[in-house]
Enzyme design. Structure first.
Site, PDB file in Angstrom:
ATOM      1  N   THR A 149     -44.032   7.044   4.552  1.00  0.00           N
ATOM      2  CA  THR A 149     -43.618   7.333   3.189  1.00  0.00           C
ATOM      3  C   THR A 149     -43.186   6.078   2.448  1.00  0.00           C
ATOM      4  OG1 THR A 149     -42.804   9.443   3.995  1.00  0.00           O
ATOM      5  CG2 THR A 149     -42.030   8.746   1.829  1.00  0.00           C
ATOM      6  N   ARG A 177     -48.991  21.839   6.070  1.00  0.00           N
ATOM      7  CA  ARG A 177     -47.806  21.185   6.664  1.00  0.00           C
ATOM      8  C   ARG A 177     -47.105  20.305   5.622  1.00  0.00           C
ATOM      9  NH1 ARG A 177     -45.909  15.716   7.296  1.00  0.00           N
ATOM     10  NH2 ARG A 177     -44.537  15.663   9.092  1.00  0.00           N
ATOM     11  N   VAL A 178     -45.787  20.416   5.564  1.00  0.00           N
ATOM     12  CA  VAL A 178     -44.992  19.587   4.666  1.00  0.00           C
ATOM     13  C   VAL A 178     -43.932  18.879   5.503  1.00  0.00           C
ATOM     14  CG1 VAL A 178     -43.328  19.650   2.762  1.00  0.00           C
ATOM     15  CG2 VAL A 178     -45.398  21.055   2.650  1.00  0.00           C
ATOM     16  N   ASP A 180     -40.621  15.737   5.457  1.00  0.00           N
ATOM     17  CA  ASP A 180     -39.317  15.575   4.809  1.00  0.00           C
ATOM     18  C   ASP A 180     -39.407  15.016   3.392  1.00  0.00           C
ATOM     19  OD1 ASP A 180     -40.282  13.159   6.201  1.00  0.00           O
ATOM     20  OD2 ASP A 180     -38.542  12.242   5.235  1.00  0.00           O
ATOM     21  N   THR A 200     -37.999   7.640   6.094  1.00  0.00           N
ATOM     22  CA  THR A 200     -39.417   7.562   6.405  1.00  0.00           C
ATOM     23  C   THR A 200     -39.576   7.695   7.915  1.00  0.00           C
ATOM     24  OG1 THR A 200     -41.365   6.127   6.353  1.00  0.00           O
ATOM     25  CG2 THR A 200     -39.242   5.023   6.306  1.00  0.00           C
ATOM     26  N   GLY A 201     -40.667   8.287   8.335  1.00  0.00           N
ATOM     27  CA  GLY A 201     -40.873   8.532   9.762  1.00  0.00           C
ATOM     28  C   GLY A 201     -41.313   9.955   9.978  1.00  0.00           C
ATOM     29  N   GLY A 203     -41.312  13.503   9.777  1.00  0.00           N
ATOM     30  CA  GLY A 203     -40.583  14.439   8.936  1.00  0.00           C
ATOM     31  C   GLY A 203     -39.941  15.578   9.696  1.00  0.00           C
TER      32      GLY A 203
HETATM   33  N1  GLY Z   1     -42.166  11.383   6.503  1.00  0.00           N
HETATM   34  C1  GLY Z   1     -43.356  11.903   6.009  1.00  0.00           C
HETATM   35  C2  GLY Z   1     -43.867  13.062   6.713  1.00  0.00           C
HETATM   36  O1  GLY Z   1     -43.429  13.372   7.809  1.00  0.00           O
HETATM   37  O2  GLY Z   1     -44.745  13.717   6.182  1.00  0.00           O
END
Ligand code: GLY
Length: 304
Positions: A149, A177-178, A180, A200-201, A203
């Site tokens: 991200t 899929r979503v 964080d 970031t990482g 989610g």
């Molecule tokens: N951090 C972004 C995701 O997991 O989609």
């Protein structure tokens, strides 16, 4: 004083442009939007916007969010397929008292109503990677590569703060899929009074600790941004270890109303861009050495 910070080397050019904007008296919200658009438009970055890697069905589905630290209003979009700049859409939604978080078809309808441009977000390079992955036997293999991200936090001369995030999420993610990134409190949080944070990482891990709200909450209780990042991330990692789980890839940044900033990571090196006085530089933290330091030439060559 004006300061902005952005995740990963990919944010450096955008953070530099926005540092000039802030030095000329620009607003935090404009600085965040402009820096993230710069990353979204660059096809070489495979985890954000145009050129982002597709989901299992070959669609590039993006998520983005924007938060105004003065009003606490936010806008977020999830699973958006062909809006050219998801962060612009999230920011347009931010002024709304209701219907400010939209997914899929509804988000694209709103983009049309705002007159925002659309584009096919798939590049030839991204589709080639997708076809190669499809040809491999096990689709459930670990394809996550840890840097994803783009997050930007800004403080302008008037003391206003803003936060923004944008991603195409995990390569080969399940349809719908979503992560964080568009989830307030997990991927981002911003309050002029205490500061801003973003993550970031992976989610699915970040959302379990509401990392960004946790860091801002620690700043509200007096922690500086570096301590807030370390404690928020450290507590989640400790809990995962206590649960017998491995430690996935997670990194975060935070910015305080006095312009001080911090970052923390579970990775050996996490580069981030810092914009001040009209220019940007790269800084880094690591899991073994959590102090903020310049990025070495070797790390610079490796970094995304
Ligand atoms: N951090 C972004 C995701 O997991 O989609």
């Amino acid at each position: 004083m004006s300061v902005l910070i952005g995740t990963w080397k990919m944010s450096l050019t955008g953070v530099g442009g926005s540092a000039r904007l802030l030095a000329d008296g620009g607003e935090a919200g404009d600085a965040v939007e402009q820096a993230i658009v710069c990353v979204e438009d660059e096809p070489a970055f495979t985890s954000v916007g145009y050129g982002g890697l597709p989901d299992r069905e070959g669609h590039v589905m993006t998520d983005a969010a924007f938060m105004n630290g003065t009003t606490l209003r936010l806008g977020a979009v999830m699973s958006v397929e062909s809006v050219r700049s998801p962060i612009r859409l999230a920011r347009r939604l931010c002024g709304r008292p209701t219907n400010c978080v939209l997914a899929g078809h509804g988000a694209e309808q709103a983009a049309r109503a705002f007159g925002l441009p659309f584009r096919d977000m798939r590049t030839e390079a991204a589709m080639r990677r997708w076809r190669e992955a499809c040809e491999q036997a096990a689709l459930d293999q670990e394809v996550y590569t840890g840097h994803d991200t783009v997050c930007v936090l800004a403080l302008d001369e008037r003391g206003h703060m803003a936060a923004g995030t944008s991603t195409s999420g995990l390569f080969m993610k399940a349809p719908g899929r979503v992560g964080d990134t568009p989830l307030v409190g997990s991927g981002f949080y911003c309050d002029d009074r205490y500061g801003a944070a973003a993550a970031t990482g992976l989610g699915e891990d970040i959302m379990r600790g509401c990392l960004s709200y946790e860091a801002v909450s620690l700043m509200r209780r007096g922690a500086d941004p570096l301590t807030a990042c370390r404690e928020a991330l450290g507590a989640l990692v400790a809990r995962k270890v206590a649960l017998g789980e491995g430690c996935g890839s997670m990194s975060m940044i935070a910015l305080a109303p006095d312009g001080s900033f911090g970052a923390a990571t579970t990775l050996p090196v996490f580069p981030f861009a810092v914009g001040r006085d009209g220019a940007a530089v790269l800084r880094a933290v690591g899991c073994a050495d959590p102090a903020i330091r310049p990025v070495t030439e070797a790390e610079l060559a490796e970094a995304d």
